[in-house]
Write a protein that holds these residues in place. Structure first.
Motif, PDB file in Angstrom:
ATOM      1  N   ASP A  63     -28.536  18.229 -16.273  1.00  0.00           N
ATOM      2  CA  ASP A  63     -28.252  17.038 -17.058  1.00  0.00           C
ATOM      3  C   ASP A  63     -27.897  17.314 -18.088  1.00  0.00           C
ATOM      4  O   ASP A  63     -28.112  16.093 -18.853  1.00  0.00           O
ATOM      5  CB  ASP A  63     -29.234  16.596 -16.443  1.00  0.00           C
ATOM      6  CG  ASP A  63     -29.638  16.149 -14.885  1.00  0.00           C
ATOM      7  OD1 ASP A  63     -28.888  15.273 -13.879  1.00  0.00           O
ATOM      8  OD2 ASP A  63     -31.153  16.158 -14.390  1.00  0.00           O
ATOM      9  N   ALA A  64     -27.438  18.283 -18.817  1.00  0.00           N
ATOM     10  CA  ALA A  64     -27.013  18.347 -19.721  1.00  0.00           C
ATOM     11  C   ALA A  64     -26.256  17.689 -20.660  1.00  0.00           C
ATOM     12  O   ALA A  64     -24.967  17.815 -19.780  1.00  0.00           O
ATOM     13  CB  ALA A  64     -26.799  20.003 -20.250  1.00  0.00           C
ATOM     14  N   PRO A  65     -26.130  16.843 -21.518  1.00  0.00           N
ATOM     15  CA  PRO A  65     -25.035  15.724 -21.559  1.00  0.00           C
ATOM     16  C   PRO A  65     -23.745  16.064 -22.015  1.00  0.00           C
ATOM     17  O   PRO A  65     -22.858  15.736 -22.259  1.00  0.00           O
ATOM     18  CB  PRO A  65     -25.706  15.029 -22.902  1.00  0.00           C
ATOM     19  CG  PRO A  65     -27.110  15.992 -23.776  1.00  0.00           C
ATOM     20  CD  PRO A  65     -27.788  16.541 -22.262  1.00  0.00           C
ATOM     21  N   ASP A  66     -23.885  17.793 -22.776  1.00  0.00           N
ATOM     22  CA  ASP A  66     -22.680  17.795 -23.368  1.00  0.00           C
ATOM     23  C   ASP A  66     -21.971  18.539 -22.497  1.00  0.00           C
ATOM     24  O   ASP A  66     -20.513  18.305 -22.050  1.00  0.00           O
ATOM     25  CB  ASP A  66     -23.122  19.230 -24.509  1.00  0.00           C
ATOM     26  CG  ASP A  66     -23.439  18.473 -25.868  1.00  0.00           C
ATOM     27  OD1 ASP A  66     -22.904  17.127 -25.918  1.00  0.00           O
ATOM     28  OD2 ASP A  66     -23.521  19.345 -26.560  1.00  0.00           O
ATOM     29  N   ARG A  68     -20.868  17.051 -19.900  1.00  0.00           N
ATOM     30  CA  ARG A  68     -20.212  15.220 -19.344  1.00  0.00           C
ATOM     31  C   ARG A  68     -19.304  15.067 -20.620  1.00  0.00           C
ATOM     32  O   ARG A  68     -18.365  14.257 -20.507  1.00  0.00           O
ATOM     33  CB  ARG A  68     -20.971  14.466 -18.418  1.00  0.00           C
ATOM     34  CG  ARG A  68     -21.825  14.665 -17.876  1.00  0.00           C
ATOM     35  CD  ARG A  68     -23.402  13.961 -17.361  1.00  0.00           C
ATOM     36  NE  ARG A  68     -23.737  14.859 -15.906  1.00  0.00           N
ATOM     37  CZ  ARG A  68     -24.105  15.342 -15.505  1.00  0.00           C
ATOM     38  NH1 ARG A  68     -24.298  16.750 -16.783  1.00  0.00           N
ATOM     39  NH2 ARG A  68     -24.434  16.078 -14.226  1.00  0.00           N
ATOM     40  N   LYS A  69     -19.436  15.464 -21.866  1.00  0.00           N
ATOM     41  CA  LYS A  69     -18.559  15.274 -23.145  1.00  0.00           C
ATOM     42  C   LYS A  69     -17.503  16.128 -22.230  1.00  0.00           C
ATOM     43  O   LYS A  69     -16.495  15.203 -23.203  1.00  0.00           O
ATOM     44  CB  LYS A  69     -18.955  15.170 -23.990  1.00  0.00           C
ATOM     45  CG  LYS A  69     -18.732  15.502 -25.158  1.00  0.00           C
ATOM     46  CD  LYS A  69     -19.871  15.279 -26.536  1.00  0.00           C
ATOM     47  CE  LYS A  69     -18.599  15.616 -27.913  1.00  0.00           C
ATOM     48  NZ  LYS A  69     -19.505  15.701 -28.845  1.00  0.00           N
TER      49      LYS A  69
END
Length: 169
Positions: A63-66, A68-69
């Motif tokens: 689930d690390a946001p980066d 999806r970045k």
């Protein structure tokens, strides 16, 4: 298996060498400014994806946001699936990953929306460890011929797919 190979082999069966660094590729004088910007932005996304993957691998965080970045579509699915598998098996990936991407194609030339990348991903020092400590095994990582597609999305440039080759580079 260790590192990237171990993480991704499970899924297959079912300039600067630091990820995230600013690209230093020279562009031909004939390249248009939009093509040059697309190449730059695509390399930033590609390097960002690997940097986010390395960071997420330290804790096997799908689930690390980066992630999806910088990644979407098949690339994101592949990375997230591998991180979920590692988390379930109580493994993490630690160490350094080296990349050296080169642009091989820009489509279309006038107003690019897709860029192809060729790389030699070196995971010799990016190895799988037990979350409790110690290497999973003593098999070293290696150098892998890797191709990637980076696409312009509504949220900017993102790696949509990558293929980690079995052949060395």
């Amino acid at each position: 298996m260790v590192g990237l190979t171990g993480l991704l082999m499970v899924l297959v069966a079912c300039g600067s060498r630091t990820p995230g660094a600013t690209p230093t590729q020279s562009l031909p004088l004939s390249a248009s400014s939009s093509s040059s910007a697309a190449e730059h932005d695509a390399l930033v996304a590609y390097r960002g994806m690997w940097s986010a993957f390395v960071e997420a691998g330290k804790t096997s965080d799908p689930d690390a946001p980066d992630l999806r970045k910088y990644a979407s579509d098949d690339a994101l699915k592949l990375i997230v699936s591998g991180l979920v598998t590692n988390r379930d098996q109580r493994k993490v990936i630690l160490g350094d990953l080296a990349i050296d991407p080169k642009i091989t194609a820009v489509k279309p030339a006038g107003k690019p929306v897709e860029v192809s990348v060729l790389d030699c991903v070196n995971d010799e020092k990016w190895l799988e460890h037990k979350a409790s400590g110690g290497l999973v095994d003593d098999v070293p990582g290696g150098k892998h011929r890797t191709t990637a597609t980076v696409k312009l999305t509504a949220d900017g440039w993102k790696v949509s797919r990558f293929d980690l080759g079995n052949e060395s580079c």
